[in-house]
Design an enzyme around this catalytic site. Sequence first.
Site, PDB file in Angstrom:
ATOM      1  N   MET A 135       0.807  -1.219   0.000  1.00 37.75           N
ATOM      2  CA  MET A 135       0.000   0.000   0.000  1.00 37.75           C
ATOM      3  C   MET A 135       0.849   1.282   0.000  1.00 37.75           C
ATOM      4  O   MET A 135       0.468   2.290   0.586  1.00 37.75           O
ATOM      5  CB  MET A 135      -0.976  -0.015   1.182  1.00 37.75           C
ATOM      6  CG  MET A 135      -1.909  -1.228   1.178  1.00 37.75           C
ATOM      7  SD  MET A 135      -2.801  -1.485  -0.376  1.00 37.75           S
ATOM      8  CE  MET A 135      -4.159  -0.353  -0.147  1.00 37.75           C
ATOM      9  N   ARG A 136       1.991   1.235  -0.636  1.00 36.79           N
ATOM     10  CA  ARG A 136       2.842   2.421  -0.815  1.00 36.79           C
ATOM     11  C   ARG A 136       3.024   2.653  -2.298  1.00 36.79           C
ATOM     12  O   ARG A 136       3.151   1.696  -3.062  1.00 36.79           O
ATOM     13  CB  ARG A 136       4.222   2.207  -0.191  1.00 36.79           C
ATOM     14  CG  ARG A 136       4.187   1.933   1.283  1.00 36.79           C
ATOM     15  CD  ARG A 136       4.078   3.214   2.056  1.00 36.79           C
ATOM     16  NE  ARG A 136       3.963   2.977   3.488  1.00 36.79           N
ATOM     17  CZ  ARG A 136       3.834   3.953   4.377  1.00 36.79           C
ATOM     18  NH1 ARG A 136       3.791   5.217   3.983  1.00 36.79           N
ATOM     19  NH2 ARG A 136       3.720   3.681   5.642  1.00 36.79           N
ATOM     20  N   ASN A 157       1.559  -5.213 -10.316  1.00 36.96           N
ATOM     21  CA  ASN A 157       0.710  -4.833  -9.181  1.00 36.96           C
ATOM     22  C   ASN A 157      -0.685  -5.410  -9.390  1.00 36.96           C
ATOM     23  O   ASN A 157      -1.134  -5.574 -10.523  1.00 36.96           O
ATOM     24  CB  ASN A 157       0.626  -3.301  -9.100  1.00 36.96           C
ATOM     25  CG  ASN A 157      -0.207  -2.841  -7.924  1.00 36.96           C
ATOM     26  OD1 ASN A 157      -0.087  -3.381  -6.820  1.00 36.96           O
ATOM     27  ND2 ASN A 157      -1.081  -1.866  -8.144  1.00 36.96           N
ATOM     28  N   HIS A 159      -4.716  -4.672  -8.518  1.00 34.97           N
ATOM     29  CA  HIS A 159      -5.608  -3.612  -8.051  1.00 34.97           C
ATOM     30  C   HIS A 159      -7.035  -4.159  -7.948  1.00 34.97           C
ATOM     31  O   HIS A 159      -7.513  -4.830  -8.871  1.00 34.97           O
ATOM     32  CB  HIS A 159      -5.560  -2.410  -8.993  1.00 34.97           C
ATOM     33  CG  HIS A 159      -6.391  -1.286  -8.472  1.00 34.97           C
ATOM     34  ND1 HIS A 159      -5.990  -0.515  -7.406  1.00 34.97           N
ATOM     35  CD2 HIS A 159      -7.621  -0.851  -8.821  1.00 34.97           C
ATOM     36  CE1 HIS A 159      -6.937   0.362  -7.133  1.00 34.97           C
ATOM     37  NE2 HIS A 159      -7.935   0.184  -7.965  1.00 34.97           N
TER      38      HIS A 159
HETATM   39  C1  GAR Z   1      -6.021  -7.078  -2.364  1.00 34.20           C
HETATM   40  O1  GAR Z   1      -7.421  -6.960  -2.482  1.00 34.20           O
HETATM   41  C2  GAR Z   1      -5.349  -6.220  -3.411  1.00 34.20           C
HETATM   42  O2  GAR Z   1      -6.078  -6.125  -4.599  1.00 34.20           O
HETATM   43  C3  GAR Z   1      -5.286  -4.903  -2.719  1.00 34.20           C
HETATM   44  O3  GAR Z   1      -4.973  -5.198  -1.387  1.00 34.20           O
HETATM   45  C4  GAR Z   1      -5.511  -6.477  -1.057  1.00 34.20           C
HETATM   46  C5  GAR Z   1      -4.412  -7.305  -0.443  1.00 34.20           C
HETATM   47  O4  GAR Z   1      -4.929  -8.506   0.063  1.00 34.20           O
HETATM   48  N1  GAR Z   1      -4.303  -4.041  -3.301  1.00 34.20           N
HETATM   49  C6  GAR Z   1      -4.433  -2.728  -3.385  1.00 34.20           C
HETATM   50  O5  GAR Z   1      -5.410  -2.126  -2.983  1.00 34.20           O
HETATM   51  C7  GAR Z   1      -3.253  -2.015  -4.014  1.00 34.20           C
HETATM   52  N2  GAR Z   1      -3.571  -0.636  -4.227  1.00 34.20           N
HETATM   53  P1  GAR Z   1      -3.961  -9.637   0.590  1.00 34.20           P
HETATM   54  O6  GAR Z   1      -2.949  -8.963   1.537  1.00 34.20           O
HETATM   55  O7  GAR Z   1      -4.847 -10.592   1.313  1.00 34.20           O
HETATM   56  O8  GAR Z   1      -3.268 -10.260  -0.589  1.00 34.20           O
END
Ligand code: GAR
Length: 264
Positions: A135-136, A157, A159
């Site tokens: 999240m950076r 990445n 999303h």
């Molecule tokens: C996931 O839903 C991913 O798409 C999102 O964080 C979550 C991580 O879940 N990513 C973002 O929002 C990136 N901007 P996880 O830690 O269980 O894999």
Amino acid sequence: MAQKIRVAILLSGGGTNLQAIMDASRSNRIDARVVSVGSDNPEAYGLKRAREHGIPTFVVDYQTIIKGIRGRSLKDLVPEDFDLETVLARQTFPSATSDRIKAERYFCTRAIAEAALLREMAAYPFDLLVLAGFMRILTPYFIDHVNTDPSQPRIMNIHPALLPSFPGVDGYGDTYRYGCKVGGCTIHFVDYEEDTGPIIGQKSFEIAPDDTIDTIREKGIKLEWQLYPECIQLFAEGRLRVVSKTYRLEDGTEFNRKVVEIAA
Ligand code: GAR
């Protein structure tokens, strides 16, 4: 089986995508193995998942780094190979052009944290860097160190929305609040903007009238667990190529876009 590519992972949270990738690797569904897992968050549960699989982990605690350099001269702390003007010229965040002092501070502090990430990652050479809920935002300083050949990007990445809709921190939440009938997830190569890089793969799901924010997240994350291994496998097979395309409207306006072509 082909030689496995080496995958480095960065995450900030629970690491269920990491789990899906490790499971796919273990069962040889993908020609990839995870060589390191790093986080900006010392409490990230994903670190525990990695350790349970015997994968080396590291933490670069952005919060502590940023706090620790408050009031100190950033010029003395930035990495030797950091050039602010180059980074400012490459990045495209709107706030950076409107407030130079804030932008300087932002990119210098991030470069300090990113140099620490690069140092940690250097201990475990990798072919592909996978952001799995990291999240950076990574700045051009970091991206250029990893993408040494700009024609062959190697940072992916995930999303939680069908980009280019709903970039930012809460893709499923934004999808729900907008009242969409379809939601989804996207894997893309990382470029200098936020959630804008060339799209590698997407999966979608229908949203029923009785779906809630929780059921939407549940539908989405299950698709993420399929999509990430699939995209990593395409990379491992050398089938992804980023090409520049130009689209011209009748009035002559031109759009340039980088598109990922998937070889058969
Ligand atoms: C996931 O839903 C991913 O798409 C999102 O964080 C979550 C991580 O879940 N990513 C973002 O929002 C990136 N901007 P996880 O830690 O269980 O894999």
